[in-house]
Design a protein around this motif. Structure first.
Motif, short mmCIF file in Angstrom:
data_model
loop_
_atom_site.label_atom_id
_atom_site.label_comp_id
_atom_site.label_asym_id
_atom_site.label_seq_id
_atom_site.Cartn_x
_atom_site.Cartn_y
_atom_site.Cartn_z
N THR A 1 84.04 39.36 -31.52
CA THR A 1 83.10 40.36 -32.03
C THR A 1 83.82 41.60 -32.51
O THR A 1 83.52 42.14 -33.58
CB THR A 1 82.09 40.72 -30.94
N GLU A 2 84.80 42.09 -31.74
CA GLU A 2 85.55 43.27 -32.14
C GLU A 2 86.32 43.03 -33.43
O GLU A 2 86.37 43.89 -34.32
CB GLU A 2 86.51 43.69 -31.02
N GLY B 1 98.28 42.30 -25.91
CA GLY B 1 96.89 42.68 -25.69
C GLY B 1 95.96 41.51 -25.98
O GLY B 1 96.38 40.35 -26.09
N TYR B 2 94.69 41.83 -26.13
CA TYR B 2 93.67 40.82 -26.37
C TYR B 2 92.56 41.45 -27.21
O TYR B 2 92.19 42.61 -27.00
CB TYR B 2 93.09 40.33 -25.03
N ILE B 3 92.05 40.69 -28.16
CA ILE B 3 90.97 41.18 -29.01
C ILE B 3 89.86 40.14 -29.04
O ILE B 3 90.11 38.94 -29.21
CB ILE B 3 91.46 41.50 -30.45
N PHE C 1 97.79 45.02 -38.76
CA PHE C 1 98.59 45.46 -37.63
C PHE C 1 97.68 45.58 -36.41
O PHE C 1 96.67 46.29 -36.45
CB PHE C 1 99.26 46.80 -37.93
N PHE C 2 98.05 44.88 -35.33
CA PHE C 2 97.27 44.94 -34.08
C PHE C 2 97.93 45.85 -33.06
O PHE C 2 97.42 46.00 -31.95
CB PHE C 2 97.10 43.54 -33.51
N THR C 3 99.07 46.40 -33.43
CA THR C 3 99.67 47.50 -32.69
C THR C 3 99.88 48.64 -33.67
O THR C 3 99.67 48.47 -34.88
CB THR C 3 101.01 47.08 -32.06
N ARG D 1 93.22 49.99 -32.55
CA ARG D 1 92.23 50.64 -31.68
C ARG D 1 91.14 49.69 -31.21
O ARG D 1 90.32 50.05 -30.37
CB ARG D 1 91.60 51.83 -32.40
N PHE D 2 91.11 48.46 -31.74
CA PHE D 2 90.09 47.51 -31.36
C PHE D 2 90.57 46.51 -30.30
O PHE D 2 89.78 45.72 -29.81
CB PHE D 2 89.60 46.73 -32.58
#
Length: 852
Positions: free
Chosen positions: A647-648, A642-644, A669-671, A706-707
């Motif tokens: 700002t998020e 994914g990508y973040i 955790f980004f997942t 969720r971000f």
């Protein structure tokens, strides 16, 4: 924010700037609101909160793909909120219906209010501009607030009520010079002190803003106010600048200010883009009295995205603005602009030869002015940035000295175009323009006016006052066209029986020089802006002469063909390049023949899906400048997950810390984290140090899943670069990831595409001329010597009482706010140059000061 070491405690404890404190307050308010929100709308509320924070970020680009996804989320949340409401029979049902109807009709309410405000402002500015322009030459004895036309209503040759300042010619010359200087000084001082963005035309910046570039304050209330006040002063000062370009700017400012009172446009960038495109059309409509031409101008020149819905709203906004302007009737003639004219005679086919000649002039004029104006802009940015007020004042003073002796340069440019457009029959004459005995004197006067005005446009366009180039170019084309028309008329009178003039009727005037002036204005406008269809429609709406559409199309077509031989894009596109704005023109077509892998950035800073501590993430944000990070399975495999955005990520960290105590060593955790990673009561031995207490207590894992955006836009490394550029133009993402077999291979931004494009064009064209810098340096030294000599003479004459050089460099001429655009530079292929495309992180309080 600017990069800073996380280990520097003193630097971390610095006093935050005002924009930073504003963001912090917004975060506090939004987080407190979130605690009160129902659980079923958490995702929608997070989207709204992040969108609110992004409004404070300056010099970034809007990700239109993400914006569209957020709008879909808002719609789903609204449908869920309204589910079952309309089936109810109570009062809540009809209230919800009214709210829904109001929400659907907000667009037309905003467009109506904006159009009315633009029309009122345009009428007010027309009246003030005409009075200020006439006050330099005299005043009305019956009512001082009336200009010459209103004072001598019905008498085209003047009246005793209009009184010149003096019968002594040198005194009138001095007062003309004095008024021009005061007007320019006032305008430049107000711009520099209160709204630096009010300087210039604004069209190039608005094109970038509509395409998604964020420039805080450029469309704000102060810019609107100062632009509206200073524009009449700048025009009346006699500077070779026009009000039609600034009309687009203040119209778009009006739309931005009014639309912010409506929630739909305050939180949705794509909806705001529709209003801004409609306002650009209304600005041209009130400037030229051409509503259809305004819509076409917005379509052809301003908007990179123009669906049918936007076209209808642009049409309605232009209609309302034009109707309000017509109701105000600022000239008391029923005309929307002063140089509106009607022709009752047709043209002859033998005149096409002369029309082509005028079209060639338009193309050459545009290429010549753009080349030398950009050189003048480079000199101004390098040497005159600190002397913006002094420069504008001296330009106005010099223009007044040069223009007063010439009858066409002395008066306002719109008034001169009105004179040049008119037919000679019906007793309409100005200064002997239509008299045969003055023919050669008029030819020389028109030639001088053409050359002098061209020179003044080159050095004046870009100075720090509200300045457009539409009307000055049209005035230059009108004077050249009138000169050609007079010469053709003289040729016909010298050889009336020639077969070349066989189509002329014996008892009817064969040649109408006013039409040549009209076509010359169209040619010059097309040559400087590189627009075609909108010019033809604007000129048709100005004249109402259906028979002159074909000559106008011929002239504009020839101008376009000649202009394209000297490069693509008009003055607005050249200014975008000059300022380094991130803009891919959708009218350009490129054939590079290379894959995107040759252009992409290969060294990518990514975030692993797990294993990073919160402290490490905060250090990464502090030490890096990127606006987003790919999320990968791990940094070894680089499997894309994914990508973040920056700002998020920053918002997620702040929100997590506000919700409860979190350890700096908490795993991120980004997942979706496994169940074993969720926080559990600790059974370890008690800590023995304060640092260990801090590390062991608090939440030990943070879920940021969720971000992130789990479906970022990605392409194959072998995809042609032309296709990637089309994706940027039509879909508008901020960044495109390059993925090969599921692994992140790199990323590409608009900046990378622009750098490669200009690298290829630099190889095809001639290299930079180092002698140009040397000549600019010599000119600057010459100007300094001249200024020192003048200061010494004034000191000697005044016996030391007046010192022009006193405090030079720190006086009021240098006071006020700096224009952030002065810190920019043209797009080059060297690595030292910064192209603003939104992947950098900039301190919102510094704006562009640190971008060198």
């Amino acid at each position: 924010m600017t990069s800073r070491s996380p280990n520097s405690l003193a630097q971390n404890r610095r006093r935050p700037s005002l924009p930073e404190r504003a963001i912090s307050r917004r975060l506090s308010v939004l987080s407190s609101r979130t605690n009160e929100a129902p659980a079923d709308s958490t995702e929608h509320e997070l989207t709204e909160e992040i969108a609110e924070i992004k409004r404070y970020e300056d010099f970034t680009t809007i990700d239109w793909v993400q914006d569209a996804a957020q709008e879909q989320l808002r719609r789903r949340a609204r449908r869920k909120q309204n589910a079952g409401v309309f089936e109810s029979k109570g009062s809540l049902g009809w209230r919800r219906r009214v709210e829904d109807t109001y929400d659907a009709g907000q667009a037309w309410i905003v467009v109506t209010l904006v159009g009315a405000a633009i029309g009122l402002n345009a009428g007010f500015l027309n009246i003030v501009t005409e009075w200020l322009s006439d006050i330099k030459l005299g005043y009305c004895t019956t009512a001082f607030y009336l200009n010459e036309n209103f004072c001598c209503w019905g008498d085209e040759k003047g009246c005793p009520e209009w009184h010149r300042w003096s019968s002594f010619w040198p005194l009138n010359y001095f007062l003309y010079f004095l008024f021009s200087t005061i007007f320019a000084l006032t305008s430049a001082s107000l711009v520099k002190a209160f709204a630096p963005y009010a300087a210039g035309s604004g069209i190039s910046e608005i094109k970038c803003i509509i395409a998604g570039f964020v420039m805080k304050g450029f469309l704000g209330f102060w810019t609107l106010l100062i632009k509206s006040i200073c524009l009449p002063l700048a025009i009346a000062s006699g500077l070779s600048v026009g009000k039609e370009g600034p009309s687009v700017h203040y119209a778009v400012c009006t739309g931005n200010v009014i639309s912010r009172f409506f929630g739909k446009y305050k939180r949705n960038a794509s909806k705001t883009r529709e209003i801004l495109s409609a306002c650009a059309a209304a600005g041209v409509a009130v400037a030229f009295g051409s509503p259809i031409g305004g819509v076409l101008f917005s379509l052809e020149e301003m908007s990179s995205y123009f669906p049918l819905k936007t076209m209808w709203r642009s049409y309605f906004c232009a209609l309302v603005a034009t109707a309000v302007l017509a109701a105000m009737n600022p000239f008391w003639t029923g005309q929307l602009v002063m140089f509106e004219v009607r022709y009752d005679r047709s043209w002859h086919f033998f005149e096409i030869l002369f029309f082509i000649f005028i079209g060639i002039f338009g193309g050459l004029y545009g290429a010549f002015v753009m080349k030398w104006n950009l050189r003048a802009q480079a000199f101004r940015k390098k040497y005159l940035t600190k002397y913006a007020i002094l420069e504008a004042t001296l330009l106005a003073a010099g223009t007044a000295v040069l223009c007063f002796p010439n009858m066409l340069l002395r008066i306002d440019m719109t008034e001169s175009m009105e004179i040049l457009f008119l037919e000679c029959e019906g007793g309409r004459d100005y200064g002997g323009l239509c008299e045969a005995k003055n023919r050669w004197r008029m030819v020389l006067s028109l030639a001088f006016a053409t050359v002098m005005r061209t020179f003044l446009v080159i050095i004046s366009y870009g100075c720090k006052v509200p300045a457009g180039i539409f009307v000055p170019s049209m005035a230059i084309g009108a004077s050249f066209g009138r000169m050609v028309g007079i010469l053709v008329q003289a040729l016909h009178e010298a050889f009336p029986q020639a077969r070349f003039f066989a189509a002329c009727q014996p008892d009817v005037p064969c040649i109408t020089p006013g039409t040549y002036a009209f076509l010359g204005a169209a040619a010059a406008l097309s040559g400087i802006m590189h627009i075609t269809v909108s010019v033809v429609v604007i000129m048709f709406e100005l004249t109402g002469a259906l028979t002159y559409i074909l000559p106008t199309m011929i002239v504009v077509g020839v101008t376009k063909a000649v202009s394209d031989r000297f490069g693509k894009g008009g003055i607005a596109d050249r200014m975008i390049w000059f300022n380094g704005f991130p803009f891919l023109d959708n009218k350009e077509e490129h054939t590079f023949g290379v894959p995107v892998s040759q252009v992409m950035t290969s060294e990518v800073t990514s975030l692993p899906s797990s294993g990073f501590t919160l402290k490490a993430v905060e250090q990464l944000l502090a030490q890096s400048k990127y606006q987003g990070f790919p999320v990968v399975e791990d940094r070894t495999s680089k499997i894309l997950l994914g990508y973040i955005g920056r700002t998020e990520l920053r918002y997620a960290i702040n929100r997590t810390r506000k919700e409860g105590f979190v350890s700096s060593n908490a795993r991120c955790f980004f997942t979706q984290p496994p169940l074993t990673a969720l926080p559990t009561p600790s059974a370890a031995a008690p800590p023995v140090t304060f640092d260990a207490i801090e590390d062991a207590s608090g939440q030990q894992s943070v879920d940021f899943s969720r971000f992130i955006d789990p479906t970022p836009l990605s392409v194959h490394p072998r995809l042609p670069l032309e296709t990637v550029m089309e994706l940027f133009k039509k879909m508008g993402p901020r960044v495109i990831l390059v993925e090969y077999r599921g692994r992140v291979a790199g990323l590409v931004t608009v900046k990378d595409c622009l750098k490669y494009q200009f690298k290829v064009e630099a190889q095809e064209s001639s290299a930079h001329d180092p002698a140009l810098d040397l000549r600019q340096e010599k000119l600057w030294r010459l100007m300094n010597r001249a200024a020192d000599w003048l200061a010494e003479k004034v000191i000697s004459v005044s016996a030391g009482r007046i010192r022009l050089g006193a405090g030079r460099g720190s006086g009021f001429m240098e006071s006020g706010m700096d224009d952030p655009r002065d810190q920019l530079s043209p797009i080059l292929t060297s690595s030292r140059h910064d192209i603003l495309e939104g992947t950098e992180d900039v301190d919102t309080g510094v704006e562009l000061q640190a971008r060198r």
